[in-house]
Write a protein that holds these residues in place. Structure first.
Motif, PDB file in Angstrom:
ATOM      1  N   UNK A 236       0.798  -1.223   0.000  1.00 48.56           N
ATOM      2  CA  UNK A 236       0.000   0.000   0.000  1.00 48.56           C
ATOM      3  C   UNK A 236       0.831   1.273   0.000  1.00 48.56           C
ATOM      4  N   UNK A 237       2.085   1.156  -0.324  1.00 47.27           N
ATOM      5  CA  UNK A 237       2.955   2.332  -0.367  1.00 47.27           C
ATOM      6  C   UNK A 237       2.864   2.962  -1.751  1.00 47.27           C
ATOM      7  N   UNK A 238       2.597   4.231  -1.753  1.00 36.94           N
ATOM      8  CA  UNK A 238       2.439   4.969  -3.004  1.00 36.94           C
ATOM      9  C   UNK A 238       3.806   5.159  -3.671  1.00 36.94           C
ATOM     10  N   UNK A 239       3.873   4.754  -4.936  1.00 38.26           N
ATOM     11  CA  UNK A 239       5.099   4.911  -5.721  1.00 38.26           C
ATOM     12  C   UNK A 239       4.828   5.938  -6.811  1.00 38.26           C
ATOM     13  N   UNK A 240       5.756   6.841  -6.966  1.00 38.30           N
ATOM     14  CA  UNK A 240       5.639   7.857  -8.005  1.00 38.30           C
ATOM     15  C   UNK A 240       5.515   7.164  -9.371  1.00 38.30           C
ATOM     16  N   UNK A 241       4.540   7.593 -10.161  1.00 36.38           N
ATOM     17  CA  UNK A 241       4.313   6.996 -11.479  1.00 36.38           C
ATOM     18  C   UNK A 241       5.517   7.128 -12.393  1.00 36.38           C
ATOM     19  N   UNK A 242       6.286   8.169 -12.175  1.00 35.24           N
ATOM     20  CA  UNK A 242       7.496   8.381 -12.973  1.00 35.24           C
ATOM     21  C   UNK A 242       8.487   7.235 -12.751  1.00 35.24           C
ATOM     22  N   UNK A 243       8.604   6.764 -11.506  1.00 36.93           N
ATOM     23  CA  UNK A 243       9.520   5.653 -11.202  1.00 36.93           C
ATOM     24  C   UNK A 243       9.037   4.361 -11.847  1.00 36.93           C
ATOM     25  N   UNK A 244       7.734   4.121 -11.771  1.00 34.52           N
ATOM     26  CA  UNK A 244       7.168   2.919 -12.391  1.00 34.52           C
ATOM     27  C   UNK A 244       7.381   2.958 -13.902  1.00 34.52           C
ATOM     28  N   UNK A 245       7.216   4.128 -14.487  1.00 34.92           N
ATOM     29  CA  UNK A 245       7.419   4.275 -15.928  1.00 34.92           C
ATOM     30  C   UNK A 245       8.881   4.029 -16.290  1.00 34.92           C
ATOM     31  N   UNK A 246       9.793   4.548 -15.473  1.00 32.20           N
ATOM     32  CA  UNK A 246      11.225   4.341 -15.727  1.00 32.20           C
ATOM     33  C   UNK A 246      11.562   2.853 -15.689  1.00 32.20           C
ATOM     34  N   UNK A 247      10.982   2.137 -14.719  1.00 33.83           N
ATOM     35  CA  UNK A 247      11.245   0.699 -14.604  1.00 33.83           C
ATOM     36  C   UNK A 247      10.706  -0.048 -15.815  1.00 33.83           C
ATOM     37  N   UNK A 248       9.527   0.321 -16.258  1.00 30.53           N
ATOM     38  CA  UNK A 248       8.924  -0.386 -17.396  1.00 30.53           C
ATOM     39  C   UNK A 248       9.637  -0.081 -18.718  1.00 30.53           C
ATOM     40  N   UNK A 249      10.329   1.043 -18.795  1.00 29.01           N
ATOM     41  CA  UNK A 249      11.022   1.420 -20.030  1.00 29.01           C
ATOM     42  C   UNK A 249      12.383   0.744 -20.195  1.00 29.01           C
TER      43      UNK A 249
END
Length: 179
Positions: free
Chosen positions: A69-82
């Motif tokens: 339930x910890x909020x992760x910045x969408x920018x970090x998730x996008x960086x990981x997926x790229x």
């Protein structure tokens, strides 16, 4: 067969000896060149596996954070997926450097988030994945040191003065060290 003058025999022996020494140096040079070339391939493959493992563990960390339930910045998730696994194949490419630096940045961000949420350190899955990432970093650094040492050896042998022209003739290029 006519008798050759003494000085001509000495000159032929000296020239023949010099040619034999050069051929011996060339053989030694080619052996070391082949050795360093084969070791390169092993180190490149090891770096690929290490970075791929680090990527998988980073994905696990992100999933655990999401489950907790910890909020992760969408920018970090996008960086990981790229991050593309294919980028890890060639250490001297810009894509390799970018993906490797992105992984390191994401690791730092995850460690910051973990320090902000001490409850995560009680989650055994998180601790295991975090330790795997940290261990991957240590293994990667030692592999880079070995790779760079091999680069120096490889470059030395392709630029070895008595045989340098052979490698220039076949357009063998120097390898670059990685950071």
């Amino acid at each position: 067969m006519p008798d050759l003058p003494q000085w001509l025999i000495i000159v032929l022996i000296v020239v023949g000896s010099l040619i034999a020494i050069w051929i011996l140096l060339l053989i030694v040079n080619l052996i070391f060149f082949g050795f360093f070339n084969s070791v390169f391939k092993k180190h490149k493959k090891a770096m690929t596996v290490i970075l791929y493992s680090k990527l998988e563990n980073m994905e696990k960390l992100f999933a655990i954070l999401k489950q907790s339930g910890i909020k992760i910045d969408g920018r970090l998730t996008k960086m990981l997926s790229e991050i593309n696994v294919e980028d890890f194949q060639e250490p001297n490419m810009d894509k390799f450097e970018k993906s490797k630096n992105t992984l390191s940045y994401l690791k730092d961000e995850i460690m910051f988030i973990a320090n902000q949420n001490p409850d995560l350190n009680t989650n055994p899955d998180f601790v295991q994945a975090k330790n795997n990432v940290l261990e991957s970093d240590a293994i990667y650094r030692s592999n880079v040191v070995m790779y760079n040492a091999d680069v120096l050896g490889y470059n030395y042998w392709i630029r070895f003065l008595p045989c340098r022209f052979v490698f220039k003739m076949f357009r063998v290029k120097k390898k670059q060290i990685i950071s």
